[in-house]
Every structure is written in C-alpha cells, then in structure tokens.
Scaffold this active site. Structure first.
Site, PDB file in Angstrom:
ATOM      1  N   PHE A  48     -60.484  71.554 -92.957  1.00 23.49           N
ATOM      2  CA  PHE A  48     -60.381  71.579 -92.250  1.00 23.49           C
ATOM      3  C   PHE A  48     -61.304  72.337 -91.520  1.00 23.49           C
ATOM      4  CE2 PHE A  48     -59.166  67.650 -89.887  1.00 23.49           C
ATOM      5  CZ  PHE A  48     -58.735  66.404 -90.823  1.00 23.49           C
TER       6      PHE A  48
ATOM      7  N   GLN B 275     -59.597  68.264 -76.191  1.00 21.27           N
ATOM      8  CA  GLN B 275     -60.909  68.226 -76.879  1.00 21.27           C
ATOM      9  C   GLN B 275     -61.712  67.135 -77.105  1.00 21.27           C
ATOM     10  OE1 GLN B 275     -59.550  67.928 -80.905  1.00 21.27           O
ATOM     11  NE2 GLN B 275     -60.212  70.632 -80.841  1.00 21.27           N
TER      12      GLN B 275
ATOM     13  N   HIS C 260     -63.185  65.791 -79.669  1.00 22.81           N
ATOM     14  CA  HIS C 260     -64.147  64.982 -81.457  1.00 22.81           C
ATOM     15  C   HIS C 260     -65.729  65.070 -81.979  1.00 22.81           C
ATOM     16  CE1 HIS C 260     -63.584  64.952 -85.532  1.00 22.81           C
ATOM     17  NE2 HIS C 260     -62.455  64.963 -85.538  1.00 22.81           N
TER      18      HIS C 260
ATOM     19  N   LEU D 191     -62.917  57.255 -83.960  1.00 23.68           N
ATOM     20  CA  LEU D 191     -62.712  58.611 -85.259  1.00 23.68           C
ATOM     21  C   LEU D 191     -63.817  57.848 -86.620  1.00 23.68           C
ATOM     22  CD1 LEU D 191     -62.689  61.779 -84.507  1.00 23.68           C
ATOM     23  CD2 LEU D 191     -60.470  61.331 -85.692  1.00 23.68           C
TER      24      LEU D 191
ATOM     25  N   GLU E 183     -62.389  64.508 -88.730  1.00 26.36           N
ATOM     26  CA  GLU E 183     -63.206  65.782 -89.553  1.00 26.36           C
ATOM     27  C   GLU E 183     -63.389  66.148 -91.402  1.00 26.36           C
ATOM     28  OE1 GLU E 183     -61.447  68.486 -87.555  1.00 26.36           O
ATOM     29  OE2 GLU E 183     -62.059  70.132 -89.014  1.00 26.36           O
TER      30      GLU E 183
ATOM     31  N   ARG F  97     -63.550  72.289 -83.732  1.00 28.72           N
ATOM     32  CA  ARG F  97     -64.228  71.436 -82.825  1.00 28.72           C
ATOM     33  C   ARG F  97     -64.968  71.686 -81.439  1.00 28.72           C
ATOM     34  NH1 ARG F  97     -58.945  66.642 -83.821  1.00 28.72           N
ATOM     35  NH2 ARG F  97     -59.679  67.380 -86.428  1.00 28.72           N
TER      36      ARG F  97
ATOM     37  N   HIS G 103     -60.857  63.484 -77.086  1.00 32.88           N
ATOM     38  CA  HIS G 103     -60.162  63.014 -78.314  1.00 32.88           C
ATOM     39  C   HIS G 103     -58.189  63.504 -78.378  1.00 32.88           C
ATOM     40  CE1 HIS G 103     -58.738  62.944 -82.651  1.00 32.88           C
ATOM     41  NE2 HIS G 103     -58.916  63.644 -82.953  1.00 32.88           N
TER      42      HIS G 103
ATOM     43  N   ARG H   3     -57.374  72.571 -80.258  1.00 28.94           N
ATOM     44  CA  ARG H   3     -56.391  72.493 -81.012  1.00 28.94           C
ATOM     45  C   ARG H   3     -57.381  72.221 -82.787  1.00 28.94           C
ATOM     46  NH1 ARG H   3     -54.908  67.821 -84.438  1.00 28.94           N
ATOM     47  NH2 ARG H   3     -56.456  66.286 -82.882  1.00 28.94           N
TER      48      ARG H   3
HETATM   49  C1  LIG Z   1     -58.196  58.363 -84.354  1.00 31.37           C
HETATM   50  C2  LIG Z   1     -57.584  59.249 -84.136  1.00 31.37           C
HETATM   51  C3  LIG Z   1     -56.798  60.619 -85.042  1.00 31.37           C
HETATM   52  C4  LIG Z   1     -56.159  61.369 -85.855  1.00 31.37           C
HETATM   53  N1  LIG Z   1     -56.054  61.817 -86.572  1.00 31.37           N
HETATM   54  C5  LIG Z   1     -55.059  63.439 -86.404  1.00 31.37           C
HETATM   55  C6  LIG Z   1     -55.345  64.450 -87.915  1.00 31.37           C
HETATM   56  O1  LIG Z   1     -55.360  63.439 -88.553  1.00 31.37           O
HETATM   57  N2  LIG Z   1     -54.246  65.128 -88.006  1.00 31.37           N
HETATM   58  C7  LIG Z   1     -54.057  65.320 -86.631  1.00 31.37           C
HETATM   59  O2  LIG Z   1     -52.675  66.344 -86.565  1.00 31.37           O
HETATM   60  N3  LIG Z   1     -53.848  65.210 -85.434  1.00 31.37           N
HETATM   61  C8  LIG Z   1     -54.641  63.740 -85.755  1.00 31.37           C
HETATM   62  N4  LIG Z   1     -54.451  63.325 -83.987  1.00 31.37           N
HETATM   63  C9  LIG Z   1     -53.947  63.261 -82.995  1.00 31.37           C
HETATM   64  C10 LIG Z   1     -52.435  63.191 -83.323  1.00 31.37           C
HETATM   65  O3  LIG Z   1     -52.423  62.074 -84.922  1.00 31.37           O
HETATM   66  C11 LIG Z   1     -52.016  63.198 -82.268  1.00 31.37           C
HETATM   67  O4  LIG Z   1     -51.654  63.781 -81.145  1.00 31.37           O
HETATM   68  C12 LIG Z   1     -50.761  62.326 -82.420  1.00 31.37           C
HETATM   69  O5  LIG Z   1     -50.640  61.430 -83.488  1.00 31.37           O
HETATM   70  C13 LIG Z   1     -49.388  61.936 -81.176  1.00 31.37           C
HETATM   71  O6  LIG Z   1     -48.316  61.735 -81.887  1.00 31.37           O
HETATM   72  P1  LIG Z   1     -47.612  61.339 -80.862  1.00 31.37           P
HETATM   73  O7  LIG Z   1     -45.901  61.056 -81.095  1.00 31.37           O
HETATM   74  O8  LIG Z   1     -47.023  62.349 -79.676  1.00 31.37           O
HETATM   75  O9  LIG Z   1     -47.803  59.701 -79.654  1.00 31.37           O
HETATM   76  P2  LIG Z   1     -47.753  58.577 -80.164  1.00 31.37           P
HETATM   77  O10 LIG Z   1     -47.489  58.395 -81.240  1.00 31.37           O
HETATM   78  O11 LIG Z   1     -48.672  57.857 -79.431  1.00 31.37           O
HETATM   79  O12 LIG Z   1     -46.736  57.198 -79.971  1.00 31.37           O
HETATM   80  C14 LIG Z   1     -46.707  57.498 -78.552  1.00 31.37           C
HETATM   81  C15 LIG Z   1     -44.843  56.047 -78.251  1.00 31.37           C
HETATM   82  O13 LIG Z   1     -44.783  56.948 -76.601  1.00 31.37           O
HETATM   83  C16 LIG Z   1     -45.003  55.632 -76.675  1.00 31.37           C
HETATM   84  N5  LIG Z   1     -44.866  55.239 -74.483  1.00 31.37           N
HETATM   85  C17 LIG Z   1     -46.159  55.654 -74.736  1.00 31.37           C
HETATM   86  N6  LIG Z   1     -45.601  55.063 -72.522  1.00 31.37           N
HETATM   87  C18 LIG Z   1     -44.979  54.481 -72.670  1.00 31.37           C
HETATM   88  C19 LIG Z   1     -44.273  54.165 -71.823  1.00 31.37           C
HETATM   89  N7  LIG Z   1     -44.184  54.212 -70.250  1.00 31.37           N
HETATM   90  N8  LIG Z   1     -43.073  53.659 -71.569  1.00 31.37           N
HETATM   91  C20 LIG Z   1     -42.347  53.437 -73.514  1.00 31.37           C
HETATM   92  N9  LIG Z   1     -42.714  54.319 -74.053  1.00 31.37           N
HETATM   93  C21 LIG Z   1     -44.111  54.504 -74.357  1.00 31.37           C
HETATM   94  C22 LIG Z   1     -45.829  54.224 -77.021  1.00 31.37           C
HETATM   95  O14 LIG Z   1     -45.126  53.564 -77.030  1.00 31.37           O
HETATM   96  C23 LIG Z   1     -45.763  54.991 -78.592  1.00 31.37           C
HETATM   97  O15 LIG Z   1     -44.537  54.584 -79.246  1.00 31.37           O
HETATM   98  C24 LIG Z   1     -55.295  61.922 -84.559  1.00 31.37           C
HETATM   99  C25 LIG Z   1     -55.236  61.520 -83.456  1.00 31.37           C
HETATM  100  C26 LIG Z   1     -56.649  60.432 -82.984  1.00 31.37           C
HETATM  101  C27 LIG Z   1     -56.711  59.593 -81.480  1.00 31.37           C
END
Ligand SMILES: Cc1cc2nc3c(=O)[nH]c(=O)nc-3n(C[C@H](O)[C@H](O)[C@H](O)COP(=O)(O)OP(=O)(O)OC[C@H]3O[C@@H](n4cnc5c(N)ncnc54)[C@H](O)[C@@H]3O)c2cc1C
Length: 596
Positions: free
Chosen positions: A116, A236, A238, A248, A251, A282, A369, A411
């Site tokens: 990666f 960031q 992407h 997306l 990568e 990136r 991203h 990142r």
């Molecule tokens: C398309 C894509 C591909 C990616 N691929 C990778 C990868 O391969 N490797 C990597 O390391 N990272 C990757 N990333 C980044 C990574 O996936 C994210 O940064 C990470 O999953 C975020 O997780 P989280 O638990 O912080 O938030 P999330 O999984 O988004 O969860 C957020 C939660 O908060 C809740 N929420 C939000 N606001 C409120 C509110 N006001 N009230 C109640 N609940 C709320 C939502 O319901 C949700 O359950 C990717 C990101 C994207 C967008």
C-alpha cells in the site's frame, strides 16, 4: 421526553464505536447510539486493508511501520501515539482474526498482505506487504465481525437516533441528547462518560468518496460546546475516485500492480516519485495528478486520468519495476487474480460507468476522502481541550472524528482502520475505568434546551433560501479553493463565501415542520454542521503559510518547520473562529525532508 441511564454512552456504531463499546461493556453498562443501523456505517465501505507489520510474506517490523507513518504524516503526527499504534497493530489484527474476521489467506494459511502507498522496507525503500485484507471488502468484514461480537456481549443499541448535543456539567461529561427519527421524540442519555465515534466530514466537498452521513456531527456539536477542533486544514484527497462521482477505487488496485496513465499514455508517477512510483503517499499522487491535468495531459485533455489494472499492463510494469513474488519468481497476474482480489471494484465500475477494469482502464480523479483533523485526544482517546492538553473528564473520541494525532498532515492507507481498533479499544477501556470510580452528575434543568433551540430555529425559519443551493455552493467553493492545491486568495474567497452561507442558512425553509421521521429537518441540521466545519477548515488552512502533507499551497510551497511544526487548535467563538497552536510531540524521529 424519555430518560436513560448508562455509565458509558458511545455515539456511533462504526469500527471505532463498536470496538469501544465491546471493551467498555465488559466492565460498565454501555449503550451505543447511532444515526444509522450499525452495519450501514462508513467503515463498511473500506476496501483495501488494515496495516500491521505481521511480516507474513517478507521482513517487516512495527518500527518500520511507525517510521513510515511519521514520514507520511510529514512530521506532524505525535510520535509517542504513532509508536503505540504500530506496536499494538499486530495483536489487534490477530484479535480480529480470533473474533472471526475472514481475512484473505496465503497458501500456507497465514493472513495475506498486500503493498500500500507509503508502506516501505526501511532499508531498501521499496514497498512492503503490510496491508492485511479480506478481498476488497475489509471494512465490511470488520464491521460485521464487531457487530456480531457486540450483540453477543449484549451491548444495548439505539439505532436511528441522532445525537444533537453533549451535556457538560461543571467541566465534566454528563450525557447526550438524541432525537429518535421514527417518533420525533427527544431522549436524554444520562451517563458518566461519552465516547464520540461519529466518523468524518467529507461531504463538505463536491467530489467525495464519503457516505452521505459524513456530515461531521461529532466535531460540530463539540465545537458548539467550546471544545476545539485540531488540524482541520488537513483533509486527504484520495487520488483515485471514479471521475465525476468520487466513488473510491481502492489503493489496493495499485497494490496489486495497477498504474496511473496520463493522456499521452505515460506512466507519469515515475517522474514524481522514482522509487515508489504509483505507491507514493496519497498527497504526493493527488498533487501529481492535478499538475498533469493542469498541464493538459488529462485523458483527451479533460480533468481525469486512467487507472489501469488490466493484466497486460500490470505484467508489463511489473517487469519494468523488477517486481517479484515472495518465492523470487516474476510477479504475474491473470484476469481471474484481479477478479478474486478486487471483486467489488469490478462490480462498482460495471454498475456505475459500464467499464470492466479487467479489459479497460478506469477514469479517475482525486476525491475528498479522509479527515486527519478532528476532536483532539491523547493516545488513550481522552479528549484534551487546550494547548496544554488538559483532559475534559469523562469525554472520549475515537476513529475518524478524533485527532490523536497519528496521521498528522497526511494519513497512510490502512492506518485508519487500524486507528479505529486501537483507539476504539483504549477509549472503551478508559471510559469503563473512569465510570467505576465516578458518580453520575446532576443534570441541568431542561437539558434538551440547546438541542431543541437548534431544531426550532430551522423549523420556524420562513425565509426564501433553499438548502440544496446552500449545500451546492459550499461544496463547490471548498472543492475549488480548499482542495488539493490552495492559495491565499482562493481560501479567503472560501472563508467569505462560507460566512455568507452561514447567514443565508438562517433564512432556509423546510417543508416538513413536524418532528416525526423528519429527514428534511435532520438534513438541515447536518448541513449546519457542515457549514461550521467548512468555516473552521478554511480559516485554519488560510492561516497556515506553508505546505505540509495534504495542505499544499502554491504561494507557500515549502514545509516550514521553524514556524509551523505545530498543531492547529480552532475554537468557535462569538460567531467566528479563534485559532491557537500546540507543539508536536517528537521523540525518536527528527524532521527530515521527504524523499520518494
Ligand atoms: C470508501 C472508503 C474506503 C476506505 N478504505 C479504507 C481502507 O481500506 N483502509 C483504511 O484504513 N481506511 C479506509 N477508509 C477510511 C476508514 O474506513 C474510515 O476512516 C473509518 O471506517 C471510520 O470509522 P469510524 O468508526 O470512525 O466511523 P463510521 O464507520 O463512519 O461510523 C460513524 C458512526 O457514527 C454514527 N453517527 C454519526 N453522526 C451521528 C449522530 N449525530 N448521532 C448518532 N450517530 C451518529 C453513524 O451512524 C455511524 O454508526 C475508507 C474510507 C472510505 C470512505
């Protein structure tokens, strides 16, 4: 009004929230509140992998992982937290495996790993296989695994509840206020601790890989309660989003040997990053793409380039690069290898643009991203609220919403999923520990008043502004002027525009004036969050007169360690933004110029 009492309240059911809940629930009464059904969280969209120096196919070490992360962060990452994350990574991945996560495998049964961007063998400088993956559905598998474990551990879930406000009493955490979508009822969650895990805010920009739900609620609601946001100028882009849509293309495609090609048929990354080429970090690739397109070398002169993972092209450049399999034989891929390793990518391209990546290149452009900035925390997920890192008792943040800071100015791919698991875990453990010794605080009278006031001002507004116009104008100005490349004039334009939109927002009208299942109202509230975040981002960016990581300026093109090796803190005060700064924590790795 319904009241609930839990020692630990987790806001968000993505990878960070579920990990936090899992760990907290072993010792404390724990509830998870989520605006989405948990498995719809954006973590489920993560494709490429989770980074850990398992060394399953070649030599690797947590120290190399740590150094790559520091370098990738352009020296803005806090090094103690980075060392901590890289050290914990190996156990974290095995723990996920033992929970049942179906990782892709090597023929000998060990977890498979792919290269990666930015992950290197520190001795040779060549890419190293550090990303553990489950095909191109790694996040989906992580989310399902953690959700199953949470159910097994009897974590209580409140799904489709929108948290609108955080309650702080005498400088300590006391709970949250949430709106139940289905009934329109307000709920008071009285708690000893709150863990914010609400994900990112990419919906500020026009072209983004982020889910519709990425409206930065966690950062916005803490800003409104006087908590600063850290390093918001670092967002960031992407390199490979599907042209015009932003969806997306992982990568992992480049990890499998895919290359970027310009309108002249040239593999241009050779010029910008001669050693790691298409696996540069990136920020480097997004900038190179921008320059290629600006100089008229987009495909047919347009603002996109080709991402090519067709077997002939992959095999050709594997020979050019001298890429080998772990057994020393030349690296080769077939159509069925691509199909097995990137099934979702092929599916997305066929569905959305009618292209099969096994036979045709994909049209791509940089897409907004990942938020490096967010709610400031220390390495245990405890929220810190000033230049001296003073802890706000009982409040934690983890995942993309938080700024630990392990990602600094940029990142590395696969480090976000890792961040969720490590800092989710420690925030859960710390919250349970704190709950064991602290009492519930008395709630203020009418705890829901501030949340109600925000909704009422939207419901009662009778102006002529339309939400859709305000959102579109914000996204456009942020994409054009606070995007891959930045200059003073453009950023000032963005600040002015966002402030104008903030005023116009007061004049919006929504059709549905009720509270029950009112998506219209919720979307307006989310837009108000995005506007606040856009303002804080643009103001923080305008002030930083250097280029570092994802913050790249044409008018200040050099990194300036003398003046800017520091984190930005931004407070929302008196209708504007106040900035402050705190030092970067540097231990082993002294800042050096970047070389690719
Ligand atoms: C398309 C894509 C591909 C990616 N691929 C990778 C990868 O391969 N490797 C990597 O390391 N990272 C990757 N990333 C980044 C990574 O996936 C994210 O940064 C990470 O999953 C975020 O997780 P989280 O638990 O912080 O938030 P999330 O999984 O988004 O969860 C957020 C939660 O908060 C809740 N929420 C939000 N606001 C409120 C509110 N006001 N009230 C109640 N609940 C709320 C939502 O319901 C949700 O359950 C990717 C990101 C994207 C967008």
């Amino acid at each position: 009004m319904q009241k609930h009492q839990y020692e630990v309240v987790v806001v968000g059911a993505g990878g960070a929230g579920l990990t936090a809940a899992l760990y907290a629930s072993h010792k404390a009464s724990t509830a998870v509140i989520s605006k989405l059904y948990p498995t719809r969280s954006h973590t489920g969209a993560a494709q490429g992998g989770i980074g850990a120096a398992l060394g399953n196919t070649e030599e690797d070490h947590p120290e190399w992982h740590a150094f790559d992360t520091v370098k990738g962060s352009d020296y803005l990452g806090d090094q103690e937290a980075i060392d901590f994350m890289a050290d914990e990574a190996v156990d974290a991945v095995y723990e996920l495996e033992h929970m049942g996560l179906p990782f892709s495998r090597n023929p000998d049964g060990t977890i498979a790993q792919r290269p990666f961007g930015g992950h290197t063998n520190n001795e040779t400088g060549k890419p190293v296989r550090r990303a553990c993956y489950a095909a191109d559905r790694t996040g989906h598998m992580i989310l399902q695994t953690l959700f199953q474990q949470s159910i097994k551990n009897k974590v209580r879930f409140f799904d489709e509840f929108y948290v609108l406000d955080l309650l702080i009493v005498d400088g300590k955490t006391a709970g949250v206020i949430a709106l139940e979508l289905a009934t329109g009822e307000m709920h008071i969650f009285h708690s000893k601790t709150v863990i914010i895990a609400t994900g990112g805010h990419g919906r500020v920009w026009e072209i983004t890989s982020n889910a519709y739900s990425y409206t930065g609620d966690g950062v916005a609601l803490t800003l409104r309660r006087g908590i600063p946001a850290e390093d918001m100028e670092f967002f960031q882009f992407h390199p490979t989003g599907i042209y015009r849509m932003g969806i997306l293309i992982t990568e992992g495609v480049r990890g499998e040997g895919g290359v970027l090609i310009n309108g002249e048929g040239e593999r241009f990354m050779e010029r910008y990053a001669p050693t790691v080429k298409d696996l540069a970090s990136r920020d480097v690739i997004s900038r190179a793409m921008y320059l290629e397109m600006k100089d008229g070398r987009g495909i047919d002169g347009k603002r996109y380039l080709h991402m090519d993972v067709t077997p002939e092209v992959v095999n050709h450049y594997a020979d050019v690069d001298g890429r080998k399999n772990p057994d020393g034989s030349p690296y080769r891929v077939t159509a069925s290898d691509i199909l097995n390793k990137l099934p979702d990518i092929i599916d997305f391209c066929e569905t959305y643009i009618g292209i099969n990546p096994i036979s045709d290149p994909m049209p791509v452009q940089p897409t907004a991203h990942y938020a490096m900035g967010g709610i400031p925390t220390n390495k245990f997920g405890e929220v810190v609220v000033d230049e001296k890192n003073t802890i706000l008792p009982g409040l934690y943040a983890a995942g993309e919403v938080a700024c630990v800071s392990v990602h600094g100015a940029n990142r590395l791919g696969t480090n976000a999923l890792l961040d969720l698991i490590i800092f989710g875990k420690y925030s859960g453990l710390k919250a349970a520990e704190y709950s064991a010794s602290e009492p519930y605080l008395d709630l203020p009278k009418e705890p829901e008043a501030f949340a109600m006031q925000q909704l009422d001002s939207i419901r009662q507004s009778k102006g002529n502004e339309r939400m859709i116009d305000i959102a579109a104008e914000m996204k456009q100005v942020m994409f054009d002027h606070v995007g891959v490349f930045r200059v003073e004039e453009g950023m000032q334009q963005a600040v002015d525009k966002v402030r104008e939109l903030k005023e116009r927002f007061k004049e919006i009208t929504i059709d549905d004036k009720g509270l029950k299942f009112n998506n219209n109202l919720i979307e307006a509230w989310e837009l108000s969050n995005l506007i606040d975040i856009a303002e804080v981002t643009a103001v923080s960016a305008l002030a930083r007169t250097e280029s570092r990581g994802a913050h790249s300026r044409d008018d200040y093109s050099e990194r300036d360690d003398k003046n800017w090796l520091k984190h930005t803190l931004a407070w929302m005060e008196n209708g504007g933004v106040r900035l402050g700064y705190k030092p970067v924590q540097i231990t082993k790795y002294k800042p050096k110029a970047r070389a690719y």
